[in-house]
Design a protein around this motif. Structure first.
Motif, PDB file in Angstrom:
ATOM      1  N   ARG A 113       0.818  -1.215   0.000  1.00 56.73           N
ATOM      2  CA  ARG A 113       0.000   0.000   0.000  1.00 56.73           C
ATOM      3  C   ARG A 113       0.855   1.270   0.000  1.00 56.73           C
ATOM      4  N   GLY A 114       2.140   1.110  -0.182  1.00 52.00           N
ATOM      5  CA  GLY A 114       3.026   2.267  -0.199  1.00 52.00           C
ATOM      6  C   GLY A 114       3.852   2.348   1.060  1.00 52.00           C
ATOM      7  N   LEU A 115       5.124   2.735   0.899  1.00 57.12           N
ATOM      8  CA  LEU A 115       6.050   2.745   2.023  1.00 57.12           C
ATOM      9  C   LEU A 115       6.287   4.133   2.599  1.00 57.12           C
ATOM     10  N   THR A 116       6.201   5.162   1.773  1.00 56.77           N
ATOM     11  CA  THR A 116       6.370   6.513   2.305  1.00 56.77           C
ATOM     12  C   THR A 116       5.691   7.505   1.381  1.00 56.77           C
ATOM     13  N   TYR A 117       4.921   8.427   1.969  1.00 57.42           N
ATOM     14  CA  TYR A 117       4.278   9.454   1.150  1.00 57.42           C
ATOM     15  C   TYR A 117       4.059  10.777   1.872  1.00 57.42           C
ATOM     16  N   MET A 118       4.732  11.017   2.969  1.00 56.60           N
ATOM     17  CA  MET A 118       4.691  12.293   3.683  1.00 56.60           C
ATOM     18  C   MET A 118       3.287  12.694   4.108  1.00 56.60           C
ATOM     19  N   LEU A 119       2.448  11.712   4.322  1.00 52.08           N
ATOM     20  CA  LEU A 119       1.073  11.940   4.753  1.00 52.08           C
ATOM     21  C   LEU A 119       0.680  10.841   5.740  1.00 52.08           C
ATOM     22  N   PRO A 120      -0.262  11.099   6.628  1.00 52.38           N
ATOM     23  CA  PRO A 120      -0.663  10.068   7.585  1.00 52.38           C
ATOM     24  C   PRO A 120      -1.499   8.973   6.947  1.00 52.38           C
TER      25      PRO A 120
END
Length: 460
Positions: A113-120
């Protein structure tokens, strides 16, 4: 291996020649048991400065670092097939065992589901209330290491107090925070020996006094110019030093009386219980830091602040000039951290797990003490919850100066290699042993048996 000073008549009650013989004998046994590892890493891993990915990997006392194939629960297996009961547990990073199943499941789930995106993420919604409930402070932030969390918390402390100085205790450990790298040598504050590329006088803005010395602390705070005292509840990264009765009460009283904030760093003392030493013993910090095991081995840390500090910091932010706060790092607060941290808090760091850990740690403490008594060694054992340490000097120790003097590097190195050859791995920089939820009674028994065998060799 440290060079042994043969002019010494005794190191930890043992003759230098005997220590040297033990190390040399055990080092050869270690090499013979690891032909694949020796061929690959004996001369260093290619492409890495110093032959290792991180320079302190060369500080393990073994002839070369163990090349790990896998780790599960409380066991490490190297590429030569040697299985080790792991009591080092990544020096607390894997305090709850290697790849705790709830954390491993959370990582697998989040990886798609994604590892990092600068959002909670949705996991972040659960973490704030979990931290407040567990540790008592109402407001939290996420970072990647305890070093970062300590740096950020100290920055906030300076902001809200308008004071530059901090105070640390001699022998402290707070990661690689520059301002904490000071020591007392012959009663004089100096930069910690060995710092690379450090040309500043760190003692200009950092006061240092001995742990457990309330009189010295009172004198240091009396000028009302210290922003924050940063401390572990127990000194853990040297030889372990426990707080004397009344010390923490006095520390809190003196800091409040002088408008000085108190930062408690529980990165190692989370071994005490589900809420750390702070909750078990009713400490009342203004700022709180926890790193290493908080996400089950995934790099993560947390730092919390009291209602008062949060209110003052919000007021500071309303009037400060615009611009970068100096607190951040792009990968902090990523969804992989949230997923692993939630799993650790909800399913791993449980009362039941800590009950198991504490029970076996008490058993280990008693077993090691019995061996020390049997062989009449001038050593002692110290413990904070699931964290146990044997110290090759009489005790208990009162402060960081005594802890520094109690170290016996040559003896400790020889014992470390001898224990590894008997299937037991302990921490490399001090004689620390952690009990995890995955640690079994049989593993503790094997550690005590190995310790007794080494003690018998040393005293034969």
């Amino acid at each position: 291996m440290n060079v042994i000073d043969h002019a010494k008549t005794s190191i930890g009650g043992i003759g230098p020649a005997r220590i040297a013989e033990l190390y040399e004998t055990e080092a050869e046994v270690f090499r013979r048991a690891r032909p694949k590892s020796m061929a690959i890493i004996g001369n260093g891993l290619p492409g890495f400065f110093g032959g290792v990915p991180m320079h302190w990997m060369n500080d393990w006392p073994t002839p070369f670092p163990i090349l790990v194939d896998s780790a599960r629960g409380a066991t490490i297996t190297d590429i030569d097939g040697n299985r080790l009961d792991d009591f080092c547990l990544g020096d607390t990073g894997s305090m709850f065992g290697h790849s705790p199943p709830p954390v491993a499941r959370a990582i697998r789930r989040q990886a798609g589901r994604g590892l990092t995106y600068m959002l909670p993420s949705e996991d972040a919604l659960a973490i704030g209330p979990l931290l407040k409930q567990r540790f008592g402070l109402p407001f939290w932030q996420i970072a990647t290491t305890a070093t970062d969390a300590n740096r950020f918390a100290l920055r906030v402390a300076r902001a809200v107090t308008s004071r530059e100085k901090i105070l640390v205790f001699n022998g402290c450990y707070h990661g690689s925070v520059d301002e904490t790298m000071v020591r007392l040598i012959d009663g004089r504050p100096v930069n910690r020996p060995g710092l690379a590329g450090e040309f500043r006088d760190l003692t200009r803005a950092t006061d240092v006094v001995e742990f457990n010395d309330l009189r010295a602390l009172d004198a240091a705070l009396r000028g009302n110019d210290v922003a924050c005292v940063i401390t572990e509840p127990v000194l853990t990264n040297s030889c372990m030093v426990l707080p004397e009765a009344g010390f923490h009460d006095g520390l809190r009283r003196l800091t409040r009386a002088t408008g000085t904030l108190l930062l408690i760093d529980e990165t190692h003392t989370i071994s005490t219980g589900p809420g750390g030493y702070t909750r078990k013993f009713g400490l009342e910090p203004d700022l709180f830091v926890l790193g290493k095991p908080i996400a089950g081995g995934v790099p993560a840390s947390v730092w919390g602040m009291s209602e008062d500090v949060a209110t003052r910091y919000a007021a500071y932010n309303r009037v400060k000039e615009p611009g970068y706060s100096g607190m951040g790092t792009t990968l902090s607060g990523n969804p992989l951290q949230f997923a692993a941290m939630r799993a650790a808090l909800e399913e791993v760091m449980t009362d039941e797990a800590y009950g198991h850990m504490d029970h076996l740690a008490r058993r280990l403490d008693a077993g090691l003490t019995a061996v020390i008594d049997r062989y009449r060694l001038p050593w002692h054992v110290s413990r904070v919850g699931a964290r146990v340490e044997f110290i090759c000097a009489p005790g208990p120790l009162r402060n960081g100066g005594q802890a520094e003097a109690a170290h016996a590097p040559e003896l400790e190195a020889a014992m470390h290699v001898a224990l590894a050859n008997r299937g037991v791995l302990i921490a490399p920089f001090h004689n620390m042993m952690l009990i995890s939820p995955a640690t079994s009674a049989a593993q503790v028994n094997r550690l005590m048996t190995a310790f007794a065998a080494v003690a018998a060799r040393l005293t034969a």
